[in-house]
Design a protein around this motif. Structure first.
Motif, PDB file in Angstrom:
ATOM      1  N   LEU A 127       8.499   7.096  -9.163  1.00 41.69           N
ATOM      2  CA  LEU A 127       8.361   6.139 -10.267  1.00 41.69           C
ATOM      3  C   LEU A 127       7.658   4.864  -9.803  1.00 41.69           C
ATOM      4  O   LEU A 127       6.875   4.262 -10.553  1.00 41.69           O
ATOM      5  N   THR A 128       7.926   4.463  -8.562  1.00 47.48           N
ATOM      6  CA  THR A 128       7.269   3.271  -8.013  1.00 47.48           C
ATOM      7  C   THR A 128       5.767   3.508  -7.852  1.00 47.48           C
ATOM      8  O   THR A 128       4.945   2.651  -8.205  1.00 47.48           O
ATOM      9  N   LEU A 129       5.400   4.676  -7.333  1.00 44.43           N
ATOM     10  CA  LEU A 129       3.983   5.003  -7.178  1.00 44.43           C
ATOM     11  C   LEU A 129       3.310   5.189  -8.537  1.00 44.43           C
ATOM     12  O   LEU A 129       2.139   4.820  -8.714  1.00 44.43           O
ATOM     13  N   ALA A 130       4.044   5.760  -9.482  1.00 43.08           N
ATOM     14  CA  ALA A 130       3.490   5.921 -10.832  1.00 43.08           C
ATOM     15  C   ALA A 130       3.186   4.560 -11.455  1.00 43.08           C
ATOM     16  O   ALA A 130       2.161   4.377 -12.121  1.00 43.08           O
ATOM     17  N   LEU A 131       4.062   3.592 -11.196  1.00 46.39           N
ATOM     18  CA  LEU A 131       3.832   2.235 -11.707  1.00 46.39           C
ATOM     19  C   LEU A 131       2.659   1.577 -10.983  1.00 46.39           C
ATOM     20  O   LEU A 131       1.828   0.911 -11.611  1.00 46.39           O
ATOM     21  N   LYS A 132       2.577   1.805  -9.683  1.00 51.52           N
ATOM     22  CA  LYS A 132       1.498   1.214  -8.887  1.00 51.52           C
ATOM     23  C   LYS A 132       0.131   1.722  -9.333  1.00 51.52           C
ATOM     24  O   LYS A 132      -0.825   0.949  -9.486  1.00 51.52           O
TER      25      LYS A 132
ATOM     26  N   ARG B 167       2.245   6.301 -15.216  1.00 53.54           N
ATOM     27  CA  ARG B 167       3.244   6.285 -16.280  1.00 53.54           C
ATOM     28  C   ARG B 167       4.501   7.114 -15.989  1.00 53.54           C
ATOM     29  O   ARG B 167       5.602   6.685 -16.308  1.00 53.54           O
ATOM     30  N   THR B 168       4.395   8.312 -15.406  1.00 55.93           N
ATOM     31  CA  THR B 168       5.582   9.150 -15.199  1.00 55.93           C
ATOM     32  C   THR B 168       5.665   9.653 -13.761  1.00 55.93           C
ATOM     33  O   THR B 168       4.654   9.747 -13.051  1.00 55.93           O
ATOM     34  N   ALA B 169       6.883   9.986 -13.328  1.00 53.79           N
ATOM     35  CA  ALA B 169       7.098  10.549 -11.997  1.00 53.79           C
ATOM     36  C   ALA B 169       6.406  11.903 -11.875  1.00 53.79           C
ATOM     37  O   ALA B 169       5.874  12.254 -10.823  1.00 53.79           O
ATOM     38  N   ARG B 170       6.396  12.671 -12.960  1.00 52.19           N
ATOM     39  CA  ARG B 170       5.760  13.987 -12.942  1.00 52.19           C
ATOM     40  C   ARG B 170       4.280  13.876 -12.552  1.00 52.19           C
ATOM     41  O   ARG B 170       3.775  14.659 -11.747  1.00 52.19           O
ATOM     42  N   LYS B 171       3.599  12.887 -13.107  1.00 49.16           N
ATOM     43  CA  LYS B 171       2.178  12.714 -12.790  1.00 49.16           C
ATOM     44  C   LYS B 171       1.989  12.245 -11.346  1.00 49.16           C
ATOM     45  O   LYS B 171       0.993  12.598 -10.706  1.00 49.16           O
ATOM     46  N   ALA B 172       2.940  11.481 -10.834  1.00 42.57           N
ATOM     47  CA  ALA B 172       2.856  11.047  -9.437  1.00 42.57           C
ATOM     48  C   ALA B 172       3.001  12.243  -8.504  1.00 42.57           C
ATOM     49  O   ALA B 172       2.263  12.374  -7.519  1.00 42.57           O
TER      50      ALA B 172
ATOM     51  N   ASP C 269       0.844  -1.196   0.000  1.00 44.00           N
ATOM     52  CA  ASP C 269       0.000   0.000   0.000  1.00 44.00           C
ATOM     53  C   ASP C 269       0.878   1.245   0.000  1.00 44.00           C
ATOM     54  O   ASP C 269       2.085   1.192   0.279  1.00 44.00           O
ATOM     55  N   HIS C 270       0.259   2.372  -0.322  1.00 42.64           N
ATOM     56  CA  HIS C 270       0.964   3.646  -0.478  1.00 42.64           C
ATOM     57  C   HIS C 270       1.788   3.975   0.766  1.00 42.64           C
ATOM     58  O   HIS C 270       2.970   4.346   0.686  1.00 42.64           O
TER      59      HIS C 270
ATOM     60  N   SER D 282       4.688  17.192  -3.665  1.00 47.37           N
ATOM     61  CA  SER D 282       6.146  17.087  -3.781  1.00 47.37           C
ATOM     62  C   SER D 282       6.742  16.029  -2.870  1.00 47.37           C
ATOM     63  O   SER D 282       7.838  15.527  -3.125  1.00 47.37           O
ATOM     64  N   LEU D 283       6.013  15.667  -1.792  1.00 47.43           N
ATOM     65  CA  LEU D 283       6.498  14.642  -0.866  1.00 47.43           C
ATOM     66  C   LEU D 283       5.719  13.346  -0.989  1.00 47.43           C
ATOM     67  O   LEU D 283       5.809  12.469  -0.132  1.00 47.43           O
ATOM     68  N   LEU D 284       4.922  13.235  -2.061  1.00 47.26           N
ATOM     69  CA  LEU D 284       4.220  12.000  -2.410  1.00 47.26           C
ATOM     70  C   LEU D 284       3.372  11.464  -1.253  1.00 47.26           C
ATOM     71  O   LEU D 284       3.389  10.277  -0.934  1.00 47.26           O
ATOM     72  N   ALA D 285       2.618  12.350  -0.614  1.00 44.86           N
ATOM     73  CA  ALA D 285       1.853  11.999   0.578  1.00 44.86           C
ATOM     74  C   ALA D 285       0.761  10.972   0.289  1.00 44.86           C
ATOM     75  O   ALA D 285       0.096  11.015  -0.750  1.00 44.86           O
ATOM     76  N   ASP D 286       0.594  10.042   1.225  1.00 47.24           N
ATOM     77  CA  ASP D 286      -0.484   9.052   1.141  1.00 47.24           C
ATOM     78  C   ASP D 286      -1.796   9.722   1.563  1.00 47.24           C
ATOM     79  O   ASP D 286      -1.902  10.222   2.684  1.00 47.24           O
ATOM     80  N   PRO D 287      -2.827   9.763   0.713  1.00 44.65           N
ATOM     81  CA  PRO D 287      -4.093  10.442   1.043  1.00 44.65           C
ATOM     82  C   PRO D 287      -4.768   9.873   2.287  1.00 44.65           C
ATOM     83  O   PRO D 287      -5.407  10.611   3.042  1.00 44.65           O
ATOM     84  N   ALA D 288      -4.616   8.571   2.534  1.00 40.12           N
ATOM     85  CA  ALA D 288      -5.306   7.935   3.659  1.00 40.12           C
ATOM     86  C   ALA D 288      -4.638   8.229   4.996  1.00 40.12           C
ATOM     87  O   ALA D 288      -5.300   8.544   5.985  1.00 40.12           O
ATOM     88  N   SER D 289      -3.313   8.152   5.069  1.00 41.77           N
ATOM     89  CA  SER D 289      -2.603   8.320   6.340  1.00 41.77           C
ATOM     90  C   SER D 289      -1.800   9.617   6.426  1.00 41.77           C
ATOM     91  O   SER D 289      -1.290   9.953   7.487  1.00 41.77           O
ATOM     92  N   ASN D 290      -1.658  10.307   5.296  1.00 38.59           N
ATOM     93  CA  ASN D 290      -0.850  11.518   5.190  1.00 38.59           C
ATOM     94  C   ASN D 290       0.635  11.247   5.451  1.00 38.59           C
ATOM     95  O   ASN D 290       1.398  12.163   5.782  1.00 38.59           O
ATOM     96  N   ALA D 291       1.060  10.001   5.305  1.00 40.13           N
ATOM     97  CA  ALA D 291       2.484   9.682   5.415  1.00 40.13           C
ATOM     98  C   ALA D 291       3.219  10.331   4.241  1.00 40.13           C
ATOM     99  O   ALA D 291       2.767  10.250   3.094  1.00 40.13           O
ATOM    100  N   LYS D 292       4.341  10.992   4.533  1.00 40.24           N
ATOM    101  CA  LYS D 292       5.078  11.724   3.500  1.00 40.24           C
ATOM    102  C   LYS D 292       6.544  11.314   3.500  1.00 40.24           C
ATOM    103  O   LYS D 292       7.065  10.807   4.502  1.00 40.24           O
TER     104      LYS D 292
END
Length: 224
Positions: free
Chosen positions: A183-188, A192-197, A142-143, A203-213
């Motif tokens: 890139l891992t989250l983009a694949l998950k 497709r790209t890191a930019r879209k992730a 999970d994220h 910028s810190l790729l936060a998890d929407p459910a837990s807010n882990a960053k």
């Protein structure tokens, strides 16, 4: 009173010798200020002591190294900075021996190669350089767990080498791991790209459910 004015040793003595010893677990360094022949003799005596008294063998990688070239000890590269001499005013002015300050460096290239072996980076043949890549083995996690895993890797490196003089250069690794996470989250999530992730989770790729960053230190870095 007159005896206190006499130096215990002559810093300009051509026969000046100093030997130091540092050990941590089964790793040790013996430093020698003196002729190379003395260092060779000490190494032979250490080898004999380990074998005859302790029943141990000196590691085959053990060697005599010029300190100016740097030595590796406990994962760090230790060397000295430029040797200088400065005048010391007593009754007149004369030059004295100055012990240079030690320099501790994190071995950036070695750390990068280890991260390549673990799958966070890959070699790009043309041009010949290292690039972050997705960790396919983590896609089914999970994220939040993905974020926590990357944080453990980043914090582990930064905390271990917090003493290093080139700590800012470690930003190269933490920034690369950040891109690898993207890139891992983009694949998950099939983005497709890191930019879209980054666009989807910040910028810190936060998890929407837990807010882990991601916990990425603010350090300067060079481009990969």
């Amino acid at each position: 009173r007159d005896m206190r004015k006499v130096h215990s040793k002559d810093p300009m003595d051509p026969n000046f010798v100093r030997i130091g010893y540092v050990r941590y677990a089964d790793d040790f360094v013996i430093s020698v200020i003196g002729p190379r022949s003395l260092a060779v003799s000490i190494m032979a005596r250490v080898r004999a002591f380990l074998k005859d008294v302790l029943g141990l063998e000196l590691n085959s990688k053990s060697t005599l190294t010029d300190f100016n070239d740097g030595i590796r000890f406990l994962g760090a590269v230790i060397t000295n900075r430029k040797v200088t001499e400065k005048p010391l005013v007593l009754s007149g002015s004369r030059k004295v021996r100055v012990t240079p300050r030690l320099s501790f460096h994190a071995p950036i290239l070695i750390l990068l190669k280890r991260l390549v072996l673990r799958g966070y980076f890959k070699w790009q043949v043309k041009p010949n350089r290292i690039r972050p890549t997705a960790m396919r083995s983590l896609v089914n996690l999970d994220h939040r767990r993905i974020i926590l895993l990357y944080n453990s890797v980043i914090n582990g490196i930064m905390n271990y080498y917090k003493f290093s003089d080139n700590r800012k250069s470690l930003g190269l690794l933490s920034h690369g791991l950040k891109l690898s996470c993207a890139l891992t989250l983009a694949l998950k999530y099939k983005l497709r790209t890191a930019r879209k992730a980054f666009k989807a989770y910040g910028s810190l790729l936060a998890d929407p459910a837990s807010n882990a960053k991601l916990q990425v230190p603010a350090t300067r870095f060079k481009k990969l």
